[in-house]
Design a protein around this motif. Structure first.
Motif, short mmCIF file in Angstrom:
data_model
loop_
_atom_site.label_atom_id
_atom_site.label_comp_id
_atom_site.label_asym_id
_atom_site.label_seq_id
_atom_site.Cartn_x
_atom_site.Cartn_y
_atom_site.Cartn_z
N ALA A 19 0.83 -1.21 0.00
CA ALA A 19 0.00 0.00 0.00
C ALA A 19 0.87 1.26 0.00
O ALA A 19 0.52 2.26 -0.65
CB ALA A 19 -0.93 0.00 1.20
N LEU A 20 1.99 1.23 0.74
CA LEU A 20 2.89 2.38 0.78
C LEU A 20 3.46 2.67 -0.61
O LEU A 20 3.54 3.83 -1.04
CB LEU A 20 4.03 2.15 1.78
CG LEU A 20 3.63 2.11 3.26
CD1 LEU A 20 4.80 1.63 4.11
CD2 LEU A 20 3.15 3.47 3.74
N ILE A 21 3.84 1.60 -1.32
CA ILE A 21 4.39 1.75 -2.67
C ILE A 21 3.31 2.29 -3.62
O ILE A 21 3.55 3.20 -4.41
CB ILE A 21 4.94 0.41 -3.19
CG1 ILE A 21 6.20 0.02 -2.41
CG2 ILE A 21 5.25 0.47 -4.68
CD1 ILE A 21 6.65 -1.41 -2.64
N THR A 22 2.10 1.73 -3.52
CA THR A 22 0.99 2.18 -4.37
C THR A 22 0.70 3.65 -4.12
O THR A 22 0.51 4.44 -5.07
CB THR A 22 -0.27 1.34 -4.09
OG1 THR A 22 0.01 -0.03 -4.32
CG2 THR A 22 -1.42 1.77 -5.00
N ALA A 23 0.65 4.05 -2.85
CA ALA A 23 0.39 5.46 -2.51
C ALA A 23 1.48 6.37 -3.07
O ALA A 23 1.18 7.45 -3.61
CB ALA A 23 0.30 5.61 -0.99
N GLN A 24 2.73 5.94 -2.96
CA GLN A 24 3.85 6.75 -3.44
C GLN A 24 3.80 6.92 -4.96
O GLN A 24 3.98 8.02 -5.49
CB GLN A 24 5.18 6.12 -3.02
CG GLN A 24 6.41 6.86 -3.52
CD GLN A 24 6.46 8.30 -3.05
OE1 GLN A 24 6.23 8.59 -1.91
NE2 GLN A 24 6.76 9.22 -3.97
N ILE A 25 3.54 5.81 -5.68
CA ILE A 25 3.46 5.87 -7.14
C ILE A 25 2.32 6.79 -7.57
O ILE A 25 2.46 7.63 -8.45
CB ILE A 25 3.28 4.46 -7.73
CG1 ILE A 25 4.55 3.62 -7.51
CG2 ILE A 25 2.96 4.53 -9.23
CD1 ILE A 25 4.38 2.17 -7.88
N GLY A 26 1.16 6.62 -6.93
CA GLY A 26 0.01 7.45 -7.26
C GLY A 26 0.22 8.91 -6.94
O GLY A 26 -0.19 9.80 -7.70
N PHE A 27 0.89 9.18 -5.82
CA PHE A 27 1.20 10.56 -5.44
C PHE A 27 2.11 11.20 -6.47
O PHE A 27 1.90 12.36 -6.88
CB PHE A 27 1.86 10.58 -4.06
CG PHE A 27 2.31 11.94 -3.60
CD1 PHE A 27 1.38 12.93 -3.32
CD2 PHE A 27 3.65 12.22 -3.46
CE1 PHE A 27 1.80 14.19 -2.91
CE2 PHE A 27 4.08 13.46 -3.05
CZ PHE A 27 3.15 14.45 -2.77
N SER A 28 3.12 10.45 -6.93
CA SER A 28 4.04 10.96 -7.95
C SER A 28 3.32 11.22 -9.27
O SER A 28 3.72 12.11 -10.03
CB SER A 28 5.18 9.96 -8.17
OG SER A 28 5.89 9.74 -6.98
N ALA A 29 2.26 10.44 -9.54
CA ALA A 29 1.49 10.60 -10.78
C ALA A 29 0.31 11.56 -10.60
O ALA A 29 -0.56 11.64 -11.47
CB ALA A 29 0.99 9.24 -11.27
N HIS A 30 0.27 12.26 -9.44
CA HIS A 30 -0.76 13.27 -9.17
C HIS A 30 -2.17 12.68 -9.06
O HIS A 30 -3.16 13.34 -9.38
CB HIS A 30 -0.75 14.37 -10.23
CG HIS A 30 0.61 14.97 -10.46
ND1 HIS A 30 1.27 15.71 -9.50
CD2 HIS A 30 1.45 14.90 -11.52
CE1 HIS A 30 2.45 16.09 -9.97
NE2 HIS A 30 2.58 15.61 -11.19
N LEU A 31 -2.25 11.42 -8.61
CA LEU A 31 -3.56 10.82 -8.35
C LEU A 31 -4.08 11.21 -6.97
O LEU A 31 -5.26 11.06 -6.69
CB LEU A 31 -3.46 9.29 -8.43
CG LEU A 31 -3.07 8.68 -9.78
CD1 LEU A 31 -2.92 7.17 -9.64
CD2 LEU A 31 -4.08 9.02 -10.84
N LEU A 32 -3.19 11.72 -6.11
CA LEU A 32 -3.57 12.11 -4.75
C LEU A 32 -2.82 13.39 -4.39
O LEU A 32 -1.61 13.48 -4.61
CB LEU A 32 -3.20 10.99 -3.77
CG LEU A 32 -3.62 11.18 -2.30
CD1 LEU A 32 -5.14 11.12 -2.19
CD2 LEU A 32 -3.00 10.09 -1.43
N SER A 33 -3.51 14.38 -3.85
CA SER A 33 -2.87 15.66 -3.52
C SER A 33 -2.01 15.52 -2.27
O SER A 33 -2.22 14.65 -1.44
CB SER A 33 -3.93 16.74 -3.30
OG SER A 33 -4.63 16.50 -2.09
N SER A 34 -1.05 16.42 -2.13
CA SER A 34 -0.13 16.40 -0.99
C SER A 34 -0.84 16.66 0.33
O SER A 34 -0.36 16.28 1.39
CB SER A 34 0.98 17.44 -1.20
OG SER A 34 0.42 18.73 -1.36
#
Length: 391
Positions: A338-353
């Protein structure tokens, strides 16, 4: 050489924490995760999760899953493949739908809400493997179903993440045009896994006997483990999956016991405890009170959606009520996946900071609850959690 002090401190602290956790009847991994929480940014901020510690932690999860594969029964995994797939599918649908919809109530956009559901659809079986090992429950129908479901869960999660990044049209992610190629590469990887288990590992392990090196079979086993973990990463899967199947491959040879005896001390003296400590080192309480309602609700749902969803999948396959609880509890942990998924999605702007830290905190809280749930489930089903000799 300044890194030696923090490493030494982490090893001392995780060893003592694991000892006292055992004395208190708590899974040792909880003590090791709490070490990371206490020594990391969340409390005392003595140690940060820098590149070196993360590297040791990455090796730790690979070694842990390799040992899990070594101690697994391939015949048992095949026997419970169907229930594992059904458990994985239902266990993905529940968090994606429920946590996605609830996220909308916290004013997330539809796209962000869907991505949060995808994050919590992931299962990190490495922590469950450690608890199952501790209670000698890996070689059971429940253990085999959990392991098989986690592999299927990982594949489904990668596909969902790839689709979402494609929908965003991010050039840094997986584009719409090569999504099919990614899936093809993953199919090729599992074909390669079959080849390694059937022919590759036995040939290489026999060849290692002719090498004029001390512990050459163990060296060859490590080479196979690292190579398969690397290939899994290359096709977009977790390296832990490749390491697990490397362990399964070695377990089919005459070298299983020898390699297991040699590898366990290497893993448990340093790498595996550092992996569990790294989970705690990810935690921070920044903005905790402002996001308190979101964190509490999502933590509860993070536990319930896997417990109920995967438990329902087990029930549909004829498992008893207590076995359902074991399978559901074994799938709760999110951990590194889940941590990896969140990080990848964050880098791809799927989730705001603004929400990234809150999601990470929920992942860690759910991961810390998971071993308690699994231990309770195993204790409630002592007559069921026995080795399946009919496999």
């Amino acid at each position: 050489m300044n890194f030696l002090g923090p490493l030494c401190l982490l090893i001392i602290a995780t060893t003592l924490a694991g000892h006292f956790a055992h004395r208190l009847g708590i899974p040792a991994v909880i003590g090791e995760i709490l070490v990371g929480v206490l020594l990391g940014p969340a409390v005392f901020n003595v140690i940060q999760l820098n590149h070196l510690v993360q590297t040791f932690a990455d090796i730790g999860v690979v070694v842990l899953m390799f040992i899990g594969g070594l101690e697994s029964n391939l015949t048992l995994l095949r026997k419970y493949l169907r229930p594992a797939i059904i458990v994985a599918i239902i266990g993905v649908i529940f968090p994606v739908v429920v946590m996605g919809l609830v996220s909308r109530l916290f004013q997330f956009s539809w796209f962000e809400a869907l991505f949060i559901g995808v994050i919590f659809s992931a299962t990190s079986v490495s922590i469950s493997v450690e608890v199952l090992k501790e209670f000698k429950a890996l070689d059971t129908k429940e253990g085999a179903t959990i392991l098989g479901a986690a592999v299927a869960d990982d594949i489904i999660g990668v596909i969902l993440l790839s689709i979402m990044i494609s929908m965003m049209g991010q050039t840094s992610g997986v584009s719409q045009t090569n999504l099919g190629l990614v899936l093809l590469e993953q199919v090729a990887f599992f074909v390669g896994v079959f080849v390694v288990i059937k022919w590759g590992a036995p040939i290489l392990m026999r060849l290692s006997d002719h090498l004029l090196m001390s512990a050459s079979p163990t060296i060859m086993a490590i080479i196979i483990c690292l190579a398969m973990a690397w290939l899994a990463n290359l096709v977009g899967l977790s390296g832990a999956i490749g390491a697990f199947f490397a362990g399964v491959a070695i377990a089919q040879t005459d070298y299983q016991t020898q390699v297991d005896i040699s590898i366990e001390p290497v893993g448990y003296t340093m790498f595996i405890p550092l992996f569990f400590a790294s989970v705690g080192l990810n935690m921070t309480f920044k903005g905790f009170w402002q996001s308190f309602p979101f964190i509490v609700v999502m933590t509860i749902l993070g536990v319930v959606t896997k417990l109920v969803g995967c438990g329902l999948g087990a029930r549909l396959n004829g498992f008893s009520g207590r076995s359902n609880y074991v399978v559901g509890a074994g799938m709760i942990s999110r951990g590194e996946m889940a941590l990896i998924t969140a990080q990848i999605g964050f880098s791809a702007h799927l989730l705001s900071s603004d929400y990234y830290s809150d999601v990470i905190l929920v992942i860690i809280l759910v991961t810390m609850i998971a071993p308690f749930m699994l231990k309770d489930a195993i204790h409630r089903a002592p007559k069921l959690m026995v080795s399946d000799k009919s496999a």
